[in-house]
Design an enzyme around this catalytic site. Structure first.
Site, PDB file in Angstrom:
ATOM      1  CB  CYS A 199      -1.078  -0.014   1.262  1.00  0.00           C
ATOM      2  SG  CYS A 199       0.006   0.042   2.904  1.00  0.00           S
ATOM      3  CG  HIS A 379      -3.507   1.722   5.038  1.00  0.00           C
ATOM      4  ND1 HIS A 379      -3.048   0.681   3.829  1.00  0.00           N
ATOM      5  CD2 HIS A 379      -4.892   2.180   4.125  1.00  0.00           C
ATOM      6  CE1 HIS A 379      -3.725   0.452   2.986  1.00  0.00           C
ATOM      7  NE2 HIS A 379      -4.591   1.611   3.094  1.00  0.00           N
ATOM      8  CG  ASN A 404      -7.419   2.933   1.617  1.00  0.00           C
ATOM      9  OD1 ASN A 404      -6.345   2.479   1.281  1.00  0.00           O
ATOM     10  ND2 ASN A 404      -8.209   2.696   2.410  1.00  0.00           N
TER      11      ASN A 404
END
Length: 520
Positions: A199, A379, A404
C-alpha cells in the site's frame, strides 16, 4: 630460560598470569592501549574529489535513451524469431518462486487455532501422558486464554508475506481488449491487490500519477505486440532501467487444475466460462490492478518495480516517501504531524502552487486500534489536493483530498474517513459539491478538514521534485570499522560560489551516501 626448565608446569602458568595481576587497587578505564587509534587508523591523505556532477535532466535522458535502445533491440529480436519477449531475469513462468520471494524467504510459521490446541491436549490426556491429572479445559476457556490469537504470534497482528498465485499468463490472454492506459493515468485507476501489502508504494504512485509529466518519465518505452515494457527509476543516486515482459500472476488456477481434470468438456465451453469468470480482466490479477477492466499500466509498473528490488517480497512493506523518491528522483523528508510547529506554513506547502512537492500520509497509531474513524491503522494514503475555499456563509474552509490505495471500502465498511466532510456527511451541500466538483463514490477518495488531517494521520511525507535546472553531485564513501570511535577520516568540502538553494541528503542503503543538489 634455564630456570624455567626447572619449574613445574603449574608454576609456569602462575608466572604467566602474574604479569596481568596488579598489587595496587584501582579501576580499569580502558582495555585498549592509548596508541590504538594511531596504529589502526589510516593517515589522512589529500585526495582529489571523485564526486561526479551531472545535470539532473541530462542524467535522466541518458537512462531513458538507454531504455529505449534496449527495448528497440529486443523488438528486433522478437520480430526475427517470431516470438514474444520473455524476460530471462524475471521470468514468472519459468522461475516464479524466485520472482516472488527470492533467496531469503522462509515460509511463515504454522499457526494453530484454539480448536486445534484443544484436540491436541485431548489426545495427550487420552493417552495418559499427564498421568491421572485432569485437565478441565474447554474451547471457551482456550479462546479466553488465547484471545482468539494464533498461539505462535504474541501480538496476533503480524502479517507475513506468503504468496500463492495460481497461474501466469500474458496480458493479451488475460484482457479482452488490453490498453496500457485508458483516459490517461489517474489515482482512481489504482486498486491494491487482495494478496499484497505494498500500500505504501501504491500510495506513492497515487501521489504522482495525476502529474502526466512525471508518469511519462517513468513509463518510457513499450511494444505491446511483443510484450515488452521499459521503465526508468531512480535508485542509489542514479537513474536505472527496468525492462519486463507482460506475464502477470493470476489469483485463480487454470481450468484443468481447478476442476481436477475430471470434468468432461469436449467443446471447451466450460473452460471458456471459467476463464471468462475468473481469469479475465483486472479482477483476475493476484497483485495490484487498474480499476478499468482492460487497463494494464499499474500491474506492469508494479512488476518492473519489484524486479528492480529483486522480487515482490522486497516491496512488501515500506514508506510512501521512499516510493516517490524511487520514481521521481526527488528528495523526501518525513514530518511527524503531532510535532508541527507552524501549521499555517505547512498549509502553504500543501497548497503546492508551484508544484514543487508531492505528499503522502500514513497512520501508525500505537494504541492498538485497528481503525480511526473508518481509516485503517498501519496503512499508507495519498494526499491528492489541498483547497482553501469560502463557504456559502463567507467563512474560509481548509480541506484536503485523500485517497486510500484499496480503491474501495473493505467488506467491513472500513477504508474511507467517516468524520466531517466524509461522503454523505451534512457538510456536503449542493454548493460544496459543485464548488469541489465532487460526487460520492466507493473509490477510496474522501475529503476532510486540514485540522482533522493533523489529528488523524501520524506522518506526512514531503518529496521535493527537481527539474532540468538542477544538478546533482554525489560522493560515496565506505566504512569498514564501524565500531571504532573516530574511524571515518573522510571529509566533504562544499564550495558555494553563488547564491541559490542547495539541498543536502545523507542516505544509508548498503553504504553511506552523500548527495548534494545545486541549482544551475
Amino acid at each position: 630460560m634455564a630456570n624455567n626448565k626447572l619449574k613445574a608446569p603449574q608454576d609456569l602458568v602462575g608466572d604467566f598470569w602474574e604479569r596481568f595481576v596488579t598489587k595496587a587497587p584501582g579501576k580499569v578505564t580502558a582495555i585498549f592501549p592509548n596508541s590504538l587509534y594511531a596504529t589502526l587508523l589510516p593517515r589522512p591523505q589529500a585526495q582529489d574529489s571523485s564526486a561526479s556532477k551531472k545535470n539532473f535532466g541530462e542524467a535522466y535522458e541518458a537512462a531513458a535513451n538507454d531504455c529505449r535502445t534496449k527495448v528497440a533491440r529486443i523488438v528486433r529480436d522478437c520480430m526475427r524469431t517470431n516470438t514474444k519477449f520473455t524476460d530471462p531475469d524475471f521470468d514468472l513462468r519459468g522461475n516464479g518462486l524466485d520472482c516472488l520471494v527470492g533467496l531469503t524467504w522462509s515460509p511463515p510459521t504454522t499457526r494453530a487455532n484454539p480448536s486445534q490446541v484443544e484436540d491436541a491436549l485431548g489426545t495427550l490426556q487420552a493417552n495418559k501422558v499427564f498421568g491421572d491429572v485432569t485437565l478441565p479445559m474447554d474451547i471457551s476457556v482456550l479462546r479466553t486464554v488465547l484471545a482468539g490469537k494464533p498461539v505462535d504470534d504474541e501480538d496476533g497482528d503480524h502479517e507475513s508475506f506468503d504468496p500463492n498465485p495460481c497461474s501466469v499468463h500474458r496480458v493479451d490472454w488475460i484482457y479482452e481488449d488490453p490498453q496500457f492506459e485508458v483516459d490517461g493515468f489517474s489515482s482512481s485507476d489504482i486498486m491494491q491487490g487482495a494478496n499484497s501489502s505494498d500500500c505504501w508504494w501504491l500510495s506513492a504512485v497515487a501521489t504522482i500519477c495525476h502529474r502526466r509529466e512525471l508518469m511519462d518519465k517513468i513509463c518510457v518505452a513499450r511494444n505491446e505486440a511483443c510484450g515488452i515494457y521499459g521503465f526508468v527509476f531512480y535508485r542509489d543516486g542514479a537513474w536505472i532501467t527496468s525492462i519486463v515482459d507482460d506475464n502477470l500472476f493470476l489469483a485463480r488456477p487454470d481450468f484443468g487444475a481447478a476442476v481436477g481434470g475430471d470434468l468432461h468438456d469436449p467443446s471447451n465451453s466450460e473452460m471458456r466460462k471459467y476463464r471468462k469468470a475468473y481469469q479475465t480482466g483486472s479482477d483476475a490479477l493476484y497483485f495490484a490492478a487498474c480499476r478499468e477492466n482492460n487497463e494494464t499500466w499499474l500491474p506492469l509498473l508494479e512488476k518492473a518495480y519489484a524486479k528492480v528490488h529483486g522480487d515482490y517480497n522486497a516491496i512488501w512493506g515500506g514508506w510512501v516517501g521512499e516510493g516517490v523518491e524511487d520514481m521521481t528522483g526527488g528528495v523526501n523528508s518525513e514530518m511527524v504531524l503531532e510535532d508541527v510547529l507552524f501549521k499555517d506554513s505547512l498549509w502553504k506547502e500543501l497548497l503546492n502552487e508551484e508544484k514543487h512537492f508531492v505528499f503522502g500520509l500514513d497512520i501508525l497509531d500505537q494504541s492498538g486500534v485497528n481503525a480511526k474513524n473508518g481509516l485503517a491503522n498501519a496503512h499508507a494514503y495519498s494526499l491528492l489536493e489541498a483547497r482553501e475555499e469560502s463557504g456559502e456563509d463567507g467563512k474560509r474552509v481548509r480541506l484536503v483530498k485523500i485517497r486510500n490505495p484499496w480503491g474501495e471500502r473493505g467488506a467491513d465498511g472500513m477504508g474511507e474517513w467517516n468524520g466531517p466532510w466524509s461522503d454523505g456527511s451534512k457538510e456536503w451541500t449542493p454548493y460544496w459539491l459543485t464548488k469541489l466538483n465532487y460526487r460520492f463514490e466507493n473509490d477510496g477518495v474522501f475529503w476532510m478538514t486540514y485540522f482533522d488531517m493533523l489529528g488523524t494521520f501520524t506522518n506526512l511525507y514531503r518529496t521535493r521534485l527537481f527539474d532540468d535546472s538542477w544538478s546533482v553531485t554525489q560522493e560515496w564513501t565506505g566504512v569498514n570499522v564501524a565500531w571504532l570511535t573516530g574511524y571515518l577520516q573522510r571529509k566533504f568540502v562544499v564550495e558555494v560560489k553563488e547564491a541559490g538553494t542547495v539541498i543536502f541528503v545523507l542516505q544509508q542503503v548498503r553504504f553511506h551516501t552523500s548527495l548534494t543538489f545545486e541549482p544551475g
